[in-house]
Design an enzyme around this catalytic site. Structure first.
Site, PDB file in Angstrom:
ATOM      1  N   CYS A  93      39.251  59.060  58.693  1.00  0.00           N
ATOM      2  CA  CYS A  93      38.427  59.426  57.634  1.00  0.00           C
ATOM      3  C   CYS A  93      38.960  59.192  56.038  1.00  0.00           C
ATOM      4  CB  CYS A  93      38.077  60.884  57.372  1.00  0.00           C
ATOM      5  SG  CYS A  93      36.414  61.139  56.418  1.00  0.00           S
ATOM      6  N   ASP A  94      38.322  58.802  55.043  1.00  0.00           N
ATOM      7  CA  ASP A  94      38.666  58.451  53.920  1.00  0.00           C
ATOM      8  C   ASP A  94      40.068  58.564  53.348  1.00  0.00           C
ATOM      9  OD1 ASP A  94      36.096  57.650  54.167  1.00  0.00           O
ATOM     10  OD2 ASP A  94      35.483  58.392  52.038  1.00  0.00           O
ATOM     11  N   LYS A  95      40.532  59.824  53.289  1.00  0.00           N
ATOM     12  CA  LYS A  95      41.663  60.075  52.636  1.00  0.00           C
ATOM     13  C   LYS A  95      42.812  60.057  53.639  1.00  0.00           C
ATOM     14  CE  LYS A  95      39.435  60.678  49.120  1.00  0.00           C
ATOM     15  NZ  LYS A  95      38.116  60.305  49.612  1.00  0.00           N
ATOM     16  N   GLU A 144      33.925  63.133  44.490  1.00  0.00           N
ATOM     17  CA  GLU A 144      33.103  62.088  44.546  1.00  0.00           C
ATOM     18  C   GLU A 144      31.632  62.393  44.343  1.00  0.00           C
ATOM     19  OE1 GLU A 144      33.349  60.297  48.393  1.00  0.00           O
ATOM     20  OE2 GLU A 144      35.252  59.565  48.097  1.00  0.00           O
ATOM     21  N   SER A 157      31.797  57.897  46.033  1.00  0.00           N
ATOM     22  CA  SER A 157      31.951  57.330  47.453  1.00  0.00           C
ATOM     23  C   SER A 157      31.712  55.692  47.587  1.00  0.00           C
ATOM     24  CB  SER A 157      30.893  58.128  48.364  1.00  0.00           C
ATOM     25  OG  SER A 157      30.720  57.326  49.578  1.00  0.00           O
ATOM     26  N   ASP A 215      34.818  63.445  53.883  1.00  0.00           N
ATOM     27  CA  ASP A 215      33.940  63.280  52.644  1.00  0.00           C
ATOM     28  C   ASP A 215      32.595  63.780  52.865  1.00  0.00           C
ATOM     29  OD1 ASP A 215      36.320  63.062  51.493  1.00  0.00           O
ATOM     30  OD2 ASP A 215      35.886  60.991  50.711  1.00  0.00           O
ATOM     31  N   CYS A 267      32.267  56.524  58.780  1.00  0.00           N
ATOM     32  CA  CYS A 267      31.091  55.607  58.338  1.00  0.00           C
ATOM     33  C   CYS A 267      31.150  54.038  58.228  1.00  0.00           C
ATOM     34  CB  CYS A 267      30.781  56.332  56.982  1.00  0.00           C
ATOM     35  SG  CYS A 267      30.647  57.940  56.394  1.00  0.00           S
ATOM     36  N   CYS A 310      34.299  61.182  62.447  1.00  0.00           N
ATOM     37  CA  CYS A 310      35.426  60.273  62.026  1.00  0.00           C
ATOM     38  C   CYS A 310      36.633  60.296  62.689  1.00  0.00           C
ATOM     39  CB  CYS A 310      35.818  60.270  60.607  1.00  0.00           C
ATOM     40  SG  CYS A 310      34.295  60.814  59.376  1.00  0.00           S
TER      41      CYS A 310
END
Length: 570
Positions: A125-127, A447, A473, A84, A197, A52
């Site tokens: 990435c996610d956060k 998650e 997720s 994650d 992702c 990521c």
């Protein structure tokens, strides 16, 4: 040239008394001309933890070039990420949501400490996406966000695959549907490049949010990470932030109630991650706007679901990019009357003006027109009831079954639930309850992809439901309800459930309830004892002491409403 006499960087670069400060800049090879220009922080979440983030350093250099070309002085720095996919399924996931706050706080401290005038933020990435956007709104200095781009799809047995397929293959392996050799072959090809992702999981969901809310340049969220066009968007982001500095447009001019509603629309229309219902309220709070889970859910309820993206659909972010990108979704929603076109964006133009030359591509089936949606309501739904007075959230994109009633099977941590799934010690029709995994109780609101993917891999995604005060997720699919509030750690109803209690989930009516009278719930509440904390010091302990509920975004501070003097005024 921009006059620095009113900018924050005057405190470290202007006047005789700042000679010691300037000496440090000369030590780093800066010229007098560069010292006299505005200072622009260029922050990325580059690291070698996961694909990521691995390409972000390259993109940061392009952003710096854009700042320089527009007569600004870029100052690069990095902040952390917790990825994650690698933190998933073990204690490491407790660090994930906490990292959002650390990212925001660390950017704030870096900018405050060095008196930067503007900010370009690049995240992968996610956060890290909401973390950087929150920092921009909190600091309220001219800012441009840019997504680092998604991963290219893998290819296995003549079909596109993502890491979601690998998580689900673990469940198939547990029941003998996949061999060890097949699992290994899949893991080797599922993630073939740099980037986040590829499905409409949390990273791509929040990337779509960045364009819809107006903090990112139009089109910047779409191109996959390896594409050279990412560098062009990064360079343009550096130039754009200098234009914002000159015009005085700041994040709180951009992030308004209307733009937050636009962002929520895109999440619903794309079948995005339930985590957006946590991050949008948190971004709103940094602007001093009340916008909680129920507000988000209300928008989800009347937004058509139009983007056929994984995990529920057929396509990945690369396919959306080739079809027309996030702007294609925005165009469809705007044409249908679902967006506020008068919201200002980082281009200095309104959303409507940005979309003026964007036409809906009819030669594709990744995004459908709102007149012929996949479903008339959004891919994410809010729930409430006597089991969730503070609400809950479920992704319904791709769900054939939108109602479920069954007996509770309770677990007080994810590990115990995962073991039960792996060992098949659950029954068809069960509602698996995973509690004490909320913001305080986890701590960190983990998650549950390992557990939900294992269920789906076993072919049980439609046969059982799962509820938790933790999170899911964006890759999770099946009847999985998260963010149940109040959480178990503070005595919410989810803490009072016992094995066998009948739970009803109804995504059509928005119900999440347990078949218990108020008298019975009250009696159980009287007998309930808080669970002993599992963390006694360090960052996770400090987080647990300060974090609020999921309803308002799991915040650790009062937001702009508690602000006495903003950074820009210092």
């Amino acid at each position: 040239m921009i006059d620095k006499s009113t900018l924050p960087s005057r405190h470290v670069s202007v006047g005789p008394e700042r000679a010691p400060h300037r000496s440090y800049y000369y030590a780093m090879g800066m010229t007098e001309a560069e010292i006299n220009q505005p200072f622009v922080g260029v922050v990325s979440t580059w690291n070698e933890a996961a694909p990521c983030n691995i390409a972000l350093q390259r993109q940061a250099q392009a952003a710096k070039a854009g700042v320089k070309a527009a007569n600004g002085t870029p100052r690069e720095f990095c902040t952390i990420t917790v990825t994650d996919g690698i933190a998933m399924g073990h204690e490491g996931m407790k660090s994930s949501l906490v990292s959002r706050e650390v990212i925001t706080d660390s950017v704030e401290l870096t900018v405050r400490g060095h008196c930067y005038d503007a900010l370009v933020g690049i995240a992968g990435c996610d956060k890290s996406l909401p973390g950087l956007m929150m920092a921009m709104v909190r600091l309220n200095i001219p800012s441009v966000f840019m997504y680092g781009g998604s991963i290219l799809p893998g290819r296995y047995k003549d079909k596109d695959v993502t890491v979601q397929d690998v998580f689900e293959a673990v469940g198939k392996y547990a029941v003998g549907d996949v061999s060890a050799d097949e699992l290994h072959a899949l893991e080797c090809v599922a993630c073939p490049s740099a980037g986040s992702c590829g499905g409409q999981f949390t990273a791509n969901t929040m990337a779509c949010v960045s364009e819809a809310i107006g903090l990112a340049l139009p089109g910047s969220a779409g191109a996959p990470a390896p594409y050279e066009s990412r560098d062009q968007y990064a360079e343009a982001s550096g130039r754009a932030v200098m234009d914002l500095l000159a015009s005085g447009i700041r994040p709180r001019d951009i992030v308004t109630r209307k733009s937050l509603e636009n962002a929520a629309r895109v999440v619903a229309a794309s079948g995005g991650s339930t985590n957006a219902a946590l991050h949008l309220p948190a971004i709103a709070a940094e602007a001093g706007i009340d916008f909680n889970l129920f507000d988000v859910a209300e928008i989800f309820k009347n937004t058509p679901y139009i983007a056929d993206l994984k995990p529920a659909g057929r396509y990945v972010m690369k396919d959306l990019f080739l079809a027309g990108g996030v702007q294609l979704i925005l165009r469809a929603l705007y044409d249908g009357g679902y967006l506020h076109g008068d919201c200002i964006t980082v281009t200095g133009k309104t959303l409507a003006e940005n979309l003026k030359d964007v036409s809906f591509n009819t030669n594709q089936d990744v995004v459908l027109p709102v007149t012929a949606p996949i479903s008339p309501t959004g891919g994410v739904v809010g729930l409430s009831g006597n089991l969730a007075p503070e609400g809950a959230i479920v992704k319904v994109a791709g769900l054939a079954k939108r109602q479920f009633t069954g007996p509770a099977r309770c677990f007080d941590c994810e590990e115990d639930a995962f073991a039960a799934v792996q060992n098949r010690t659950y029954a068809d029709g069960d509602v698996i309850v995973i509690r004490y995994e909320g913001p305080k109780g986890g701590p960190g609101m983990r998650e549950m992809l390992s557990t939900t993917a294992a269920l789906y891999g076993q072919g049980m995604g439609d046969q059982v439901a799962l509820i938790t005060d933790g999170r899911f997720s964006g890759a999770t699919r099946g009847f999985c309800v998260g963010h149940v509030g109040p959480e178990a750690a503070v005595g919410g109803p989810i803490a009072l459930i016992q094995d066998g209690d009948m739970i009803t989930l109804n995504a059509d009516t928005g119900e999440l309830s347990v078949a218990l009278s108020e008298a019975e719930l009250s009696a159980r509440r009287q007998a309930w004892q808080p669970k002993a904390p599992n963390i006694g010091s360090g960052t996770l302990w400090r987080y647990a002491q300060n974090v609020g509920n999921a309803l308002t975004g799991a915040l650790t501070h009062p937001g702009a409403k508690g602000e006495i003097r903003g950074y820009w005024e210092v």
